[in-house]
Design a protein around this motif. Structure first.
Motif, PDB file in Angstrom:
ATOM      1  N   MET A 150     -29.009 -48.922  16.939  1.00  0.00           N
ATOM      2  CA  MET A 150     -28.756 -48.718  18.368  1.00  0.00           C
ATOM      3  C   MET A 150     -28.133 -49.958  19.015  1.00  0.00           C
ATOM      4  O   MET A 150     -27.337 -49.849  19.959  1.00  0.00           O
ATOM      5  CB  MET A 150     -30.064 -48.354  19.076  1.00  0.00           C
ATOM      6  CG  MET A 150     -29.893 -48.010  20.550  1.00  0.00           C
ATOM      7  SD  MET A 150     -28.901 -46.510  20.830  1.00  0.00           S
ATOM      8  CE  MET A 150     -30.083 -45.264  20.284  1.00  0.00           C
ATOM      9  N   GLY A 175     -30.753 -45.820   7.535  1.00  0.00           N
ATOM     10  CA  GLY A 175     -31.515 -45.703   8.761  1.00  0.00           C
ATOM     11  C   GLY A 175     -32.780 -46.542   8.810  1.00  0.00           C
ATOM     12  O   GLY A 175     -33.706 -46.232   9.577  1.00  0.00           O
ATOM     13  N   VAL A 181     -29.042 -43.730  13.879  1.00  0.00           N
ATOM     14  CA  VAL A 181     -28.748 -44.107  15.266  1.00  0.00           C
ATOM     15  C   VAL A 181     -29.815 -45.045  15.808  1.00  0.00           C
ATOM     16  O   VAL A 181     -29.507 -46.062  16.453  1.00  0.00           O
ATOM     17  CB  VAL A 181     -28.620 -42.856  16.150  1.00  0.00           C
ATOM     18  CG1 VAL A 181     -28.512 -43.244  17.624  1.00  0.00           C
ATOM     19  CG2 VAL A 181     -27.396 -42.034  15.745  1.00  0.00           C
ATOM     20  N   GLU A 182     -31.094 -44.733  15.542  1.00  0.00           N
ATOM     21  CA  GLU A 182     -32.167 -45.573  16.066  1.00  0.00           C
ATOM     22  C   GLU A 182     -32.170 -46.964  15.420  1.00  0.00           C
ATOM     23  O   GLU A 182     -32.462 -47.960  16.089  1.00  0.00           O
ATOM     24  CB  GLU A 182     -33.514 -44.882  15.835  1.00  0.00           C
ATOM     25  CG  GLU A 182     -33.717 -43.637  16.695  1.00  0.00           C
ATOM     26  CD  GLU A 182     -35.062 -42.991  16.454  1.00  0.00           C
ATOM     27  OE1 GLU A 182     -35.787 -43.430  15.530  1.00  0.00           O
ATOM     28  OE2 GLU A 182     -35.394 -42.030  17.174  1.00  0.00           O
ATOM     29  N   ALA A 195     -41.103 -39.316  15.604  1.00  0.00           N
ATOM     30  CA  ALA A 195     -40.496 -39.175  16.931  1.00  0.00           C
ATOM     31  C   ALA A 195     -41.537 -38.735  17.939  1.00  0.00           C
ATOM     32  O   ALA A 195     -42.571 -38.144  17.584  1.00  0.00           O
ATOM     33  CB  ALA A 195     -39.352 -38.168  16.889  1.00  0.00           C
ATOM     34  N   ARG A 245     -30.755 -39.216  12.956  1.00  0.00           N
ATOM     35  CA  ARG A 245     -31.618 -39.832  13.969  1.00  0.00           C
ATOM     36  C   ARG A 245     -32.041 -41.230  13.551  1.00  0.00           C
ATOM     37  O   ARG A 245     -32.019 -42.177  14.344  1.00  0.00           O
ATOM     38  CB  ARG A 245     -32.852 -38.956  14.212  1.00  0.00           C
ATOM     39  CG  ARG A 245     -33.771 -39.496  15.310  1.00  0.00           C
ATOM     40  CD  ARG A 245     -34.938 -38.571  15.553  1.00  0.00           C
ATOM     41  NE  ARG A 245     -35.862 -38.566  14.439  1.00  0.00           N
ATOM     42  CZ  ARG A 245     -36.877 -39.421  14.297  1.00  0.00           C
ATOM     43  NH1 ARG A 245     -37.073 -40.365  15.205  1.00  0.00           N
ATOM     44  NH2 ARG A 245     -37.691 -39.334  13.278  1.00  0.00           N
ATOM     45  N   ALA A 246     -32.421 -41.380  12.276  1.00  0.00           N
ATOM     46  CA  ALA A 246     -32.850 -42.692  11.788  1.00  0.00           C
ATOM     47  C   ALA A 246     -31.710 -43.702  11.843  1.00  0.00           C
ATOM     48  O   ALA A 246     -31.906 -44.869  12.203  1.00  0.00           O
ATOM     49  CB  ALA A 246     -33.371 -42.566  10.359  1.00  0.00           C
TER      50      ALA A 246
END
Length: 211
Positions: free
Chosen positions: A30, A69, A26-27, A88, A23-24
Protein backbone atom coordinates in the motif's frame (compact mmCIF):
# COMPACT_ATOMS: atom_id res chain seq x y z
CA UNK A 1 -5.47 -27.99 -22.28
CA UNK A 2 -8.55 -30.21 -21.92
CA UNK A 3 -9.90 -31.81 -18.76
CA UNK A 4 -13.23 -32.77 -17.24
CA UNK A 5 -14.49 -30.73 -14.29
CA UNK A 6 -17.48 -28.77 -13.01
CA UNK A 7 -17.10 -25.18 -14.29
CA UNK A 8 -18.89 -23.56 -11.34
CA UNK A 9 -16.60 -25.26 -8.80
CA UNK A 10 -13.48 -24.32 -10.77
CA UNK A 11 -14.61 -20.70 -11.13
CA UNK A 12 -15.37 -20.42 -7.41
CA UNK A 13 -12.03 -21.90 -6.29
CA UNK A 14 -9.92 -19.78 -8.64
CA UNK A 15 -11.85 -16.65 -7.72
CA UNK A 16 -11.20 -17.20 -4.01
CA UNK A 17 -7.50 -17.92 -4.48
CA UNK A 18 -6.92 -14.95 -6.78
CA UNK A 19 -9.00 -12.66 -4.59
CA UNK A 20 -6.90 -13.50 -1.53
CA UNK A 21 -3.68 -12.95 -3.49
CA UNK A 22 -4.85 -9.58 -4.83
CA UNK A 23 -5.94 -8.32 -1.42
CA UNK A 24 -2.71 -9.43 0.25
CA UNK A 25 -0.60 -7.84 -2.50
CA UNK A 26 -2.37 -4.49 -2.27
CA UNK A 27 -2.24 -4.41 1.53
CA UNK A 28 1.44 -5.39 1.65
CA UNK A 29 2.46 -2.74 -0.90
CA UNK A 30 0.00 0.00 0.00
CA UNK A 31 2.90 2.38 0.70
CA UNK A 32 3.80 2.28 -2.99
CA UNK A 33 0.40 3.74 -3.91
CA UNK A 34 0.84 6.99 -1.98
CA UNK A 35 0.22 9.84 -4.38
CA UNK A 36 -0.45 7.46 -7.26
CA UNK A 37 -4.10 6.52 -6.81
CA UNK A 38 -5.48 3.01 -6.76
CA UNK A 39 -7.49 3.12 -9.99
CA UNK A 40 -4.66 4.19 -12.29
CA UNK A 41 -2.23 2.51 -14.65
CA UNK A 42 0.64 3.73 -12.47
CA UNK A 43 -0.82 1.80 -9.52
CA UNK A 44 -0.79 -1.41 -11.55
CA UNK A 45 2.87 -0.89 -12.39
CA UNK A 46 3.74 -0.11 -8.77
CA UNK A 47 2.39 -3.43 -7.48
CA UNK A 48 4.24 -6.74 -8.01
CA UNK A 49 2.42 -9.01 -10.47
CA UNK A 50 0.46 -12.08 -9.48
CA UNK A 51 1.60 -15.02 -11.56
CA UNK A 52 -0.58 -17.99 -12.52
CA UNK A 53 0.99 -21.21 -13.82
CA UNK A 54 -1.02 -24.02 -15.46
CA UNK A 55 0.57 -27.48 -15.67
CA UNK A 56 -1.04 -30.58 -17.19
CA UNK A 57 0.28 -33.80 -15.69
CA UNK A 58 -0.73 -37.35 -16.51
CA UNK A 59 -3.19 -37.47 -13.61
CA UNK A 60 -3.71 -33.90 -12.37
CA UNK A 61 -4.11 -30.39 -13.65
CA UNK A 62 -2.21 -28.12 -11.26
CA UNK A 63 -2.84 -24.39 -11.08
CA UNK A 64 -0.25 -22.42 -9.13
CA UNK A 65 -0.94 -18.84 -8.01
CA UNK A 66 2.16 -16.90 -6.91
CA UNK A 67 1.93 -13.59 -5.07
CA UNK A 68 4.20 -11.26 -3.13
CA UNK A 69 1.60 -10.30 -0.56
CA UNK A 70 3.74 -10.65 2.53
CA UNK A 71 3.02 -14.31 3.24
CA UNK A 72 1.31 -15.97 6.18
CA UNK A 73 2.94 -16.67 9.58
CA UNK A 74 3.43 -20.39 10.23
CA UNK A 75 1.39 -20.06 13.41
CA UNK A 76 -1.67 -19.07 11.35
CA UNK A 77 -1.43 -21.60 8.51
CA UNK A 78 -3.77 -24.11 10.15
CA UNK A 79 -6.25 -21.44 11.18
CA UNK A 80 -6.89 -20.25 7.62
CA UNK A 81 -8.72 -23.51 6.88
CA UNK A 82 -11.20 -22.88 9.70
CA UNK A 83 -14.61 -21.58 8.72
CA UNK A 84 -15.31 -17.96 9.75
CA UNK A 85 -11.63 -17.27 10.34
CA UNK A 86 -10.42 -14.29 8.31
CA UNK A 87 -7.52 -11.88 8.49
CA UNK A 88 -9.81 -9.19 7.09
CA UNK A 89 -12.29 -7.21 9.13
CA UNK A 90 -15.77 -8.75 9.09
CA UNK A 91 -18.04 -6.83 6.68
CA UNK A 92 -21.09 -5.04 8.03
CA UNK A 93 -24.14 -4.99 5.78
CA UNK A 94 -25.27 -1.73 7.43
CA UNK A 95 -21.93 0.04 7.15
CA UNK A 96 -21.55 3.49 5.68
CA UNK A 97 -19.67 2.00 2.73
CA UNK A 98 -22.92 0.58 1.41
CA UNK A 99 -21.65 -3.00 1.45
CA UNK A 100 -24.20 -5.78 1.39
CA UNK A 101 -24.36 -9.15 3.11
CA UNK A 102 -23.97 -12.42 1.20
CA UNK A 103 -27.70 -13.09 1.58
CA UNK A 104 -28.56 -9.74 0.00
CA UNK A 105 -26.03 -10.37 -2.77
CA UNK A 106 -27.69 -13.71 -3.46
CA UNK A 107 -31.04 -11.99 -3.87
CA UNK A 108 -29.51 -9.59 -6.41
CA UNK A 109 -27.95 -12.48 -8.33
CA UNK A 110 -31.32 -14.25 -8.46
CA UNK A 111 -32.91 -11.04 -9.75
CA UNK A 112 -30.36 -10.81 -12.56
CA UNK A 113 -30.82 -14.48 -13.44
CA UNK A 114 -34.61 -14.12 -13.60
CA UNK A 115 -34.31 -11.04 -15.81
CA UNK A 116 -32.00 -12.85 -18.24
CA UNK A 117 -34.31 -15.87 -18.38
CA UNK A 118 -37.21 -13.56 -19.20
CA UNK A 119 -35.28 -11.97 -22.05
CA UNK A 120 -34.38 -8.76 -20.25
CA UNK A 121 -31.09 -6.91 -20.48
CA UNK A 122 -28.73 -6.42 -23.39
CA UNK A 123 -26.54 -8.99 -25.08
CA UNK A 124 -23.60 -7.85 -22.97
CA UNK A 125 -25.40 -8.43 -19.68
CA UNK A 126 -28.33 -7.48 -17.52
CA UNK A 127 -29.61 -3.97 -16.90
CA UNK A 128 -29.64 -4.76 -13.18
CA UNK A 129 -26.27 -3.97 -11.62
CA UNK A 130 -24.89 -5.74 -8.58
CA UNK A 131 -24.45 -3.52 -5.52
CA UNK A 132 -20.97 -3.23 -4.00
CA UNK A 133 -19.99 -6.21 -1.86
CA UNK A 134 -17.17 -6.93 0.56
CA UNK A 135 -14.05 -8.45 -0.99
CA UNK A 136 -13.21 -10.49 2.09
CA UNK A 137 -14.02 -10.98 5.75
CA UNK A 138 -16.63 -13.74 5.76
CA UNK A 139 -14.08 -16.51 6.41
CA UNK A 140 -15.72 -19.18 4.25
CA UNK A 141 -14.11 -18.79 0.82
CA UNK A 142 -10.88 -20.73 1.25
CA UNK A 143 -12.22 -23.57 3.46
CA UNK A 144 -15.17 -24.07 1.11
CA UNK A 145 -12.86 -24.03 -1.91
CA UNK A 146 -10.78 -26.82 -0.40
CA UNK A 147 -13.94 -28.84 0.25
CA UNK A 148 -14.91 -28.41 -3.40
CA UNK A 149 -11.44 -29.52 -4.52
CA UNK A 150 -11.29 -32.55 -2.25
CA UNK A 151 -14.83 -33.68 -3.08
CA UNK A 152 -13.67 -34.99 -6.47
CA UNK A 153 -10.20 -36.11 -5.45
CA UNK A 154 -8.28 -32.83 -5.74
CA UNK A 155 -6.85 -30.51 -3.13
CA UNK A 156 -5.71 -26.98 -2.32
CA UNK A 157 -2.39 -26.46 -0.56
CA UNK A 158 -0.44 -23.38 0.43
CA UNK A 159 3.29 -22.78 0.69
CA UNK A 160 3.95 -19.45 2.35
CA UNK A 161 7.07 -17.44 3.10
CA UNK A 162 6.35 -14.85 5.78
CA UNK A 163 7.68 -11.48 4.75
CA UNK A 164 7.52 -12.26 1.03
CA UNK A 165 4.49 -14.05 -0.35
CA UNK A 166 2.42 -17.20 -0.81
CA UNK A 167 2.22 -19.94 -3.42
CA UNK A 168 -1.24 -21.52 -3.70
CA UNK A 169 -1.64 -24.86 -5.48
CA UNK A 170 -4.98 -26.06 -6.85
CA UNK A 171 -4.84 -29.74 -7.85
CA UNK A 172 -7.62 -31.06 -10.09
CA UNK A 173 -7.94 -34.68 -11.29
CA UNK A 174 -7.49 -34.61 -15.05
CA UNK A 175 -9.20 -37.86 -16.02
CA UNK A 176 -12.61 -37.00 -14.58
CA UNK A 177 -13.03 -40.54 -13.23
CA UNK A 178 -12.77 -39.81 -9.50
CA UNK A 179 -15.81 -40.62 -7.41
CA UNK A 180 -17.14 -38.28 -4.77
CA UNK A 181 -15.12 -38.27 -1.57
CA UNK A 182 -17.99 -39.39 0.62
CA UNK A 183 -17.59 -39.74 4.42
CA UNK A 184 -16.37 -43.14 5.61
CA UNK A 185 -19.72 -44.17 7.22
CA UNK A 186 -21.51 -43.49 3.94
CA UNK A 187 -18.95 -45.49 1.97
CA UNK A 188 -19.27 -48.43 4.39
CA UNK A 189 -23.06 -48.30 4.07
CA UNK A 190 -22.83 -48.42 0.27
CA UNK A 191 -20.32 -51.30 0.37
CA UNK A 192 -22.44 -53.32 2.80
CA UNK A 193 -25.53 -52.65 0.70
CA UNK A 194 -23.76 -53.91 -2.43
CA UNK A 195 -22.57 -57.02 -0.56
CA UNK A 196 -26.09 -57.80 0.63
CA UNK A 197 -27.37 -57.35 -2.90
CA UNK A 198 -24.79 -59.79 -4.29
CA UNK A 199 -25.57 -62.31 -1.54
CA UNK A 200 -29.26 -62.23 -2.38
CA UNK A 201 -28.48 -62.74 -6.07
CA UNK A 202 -26.21 -65.69 -5.25
CA UNK A 203 -28.84 -67.23 -2.99
CA UNK A 204 -31.47 -66.83 -5.72
CA UNK A 205 -29.15 -68.49 -8.25
CA UNK A 206 -28.43 -71.36 -5.87
CA UNK A 207 -32.17 -71.85 -5.32
CA UNK A 208 -32.73 -71.93 -9.09
CA UNK A 209 -30.01 -74.56 -9.54
CA UNK A 210 -31.54 -76.73 -6.83
CA UNK A 211 -34.86 -76.66 -8.61
Amino acid sequence: MHFTYIPHHLHYMLTEILKNSMRATVEAHMHKLNGVGINTAAAALALPPIKVVFVAGNEDITIKVIDEGGGIPRSEIKAIWNFFHSSAEAPDSESKDGLHSSEEMGQWVNLIRDERQNGGGSSSGSNVLLPPSALAGYGVGLPLSRLFARYFGGDITLSSMEGFGTDAYLHIPRLGTNCEALPAPVQMYIISKEKNKKQKINQRNMYTLCL
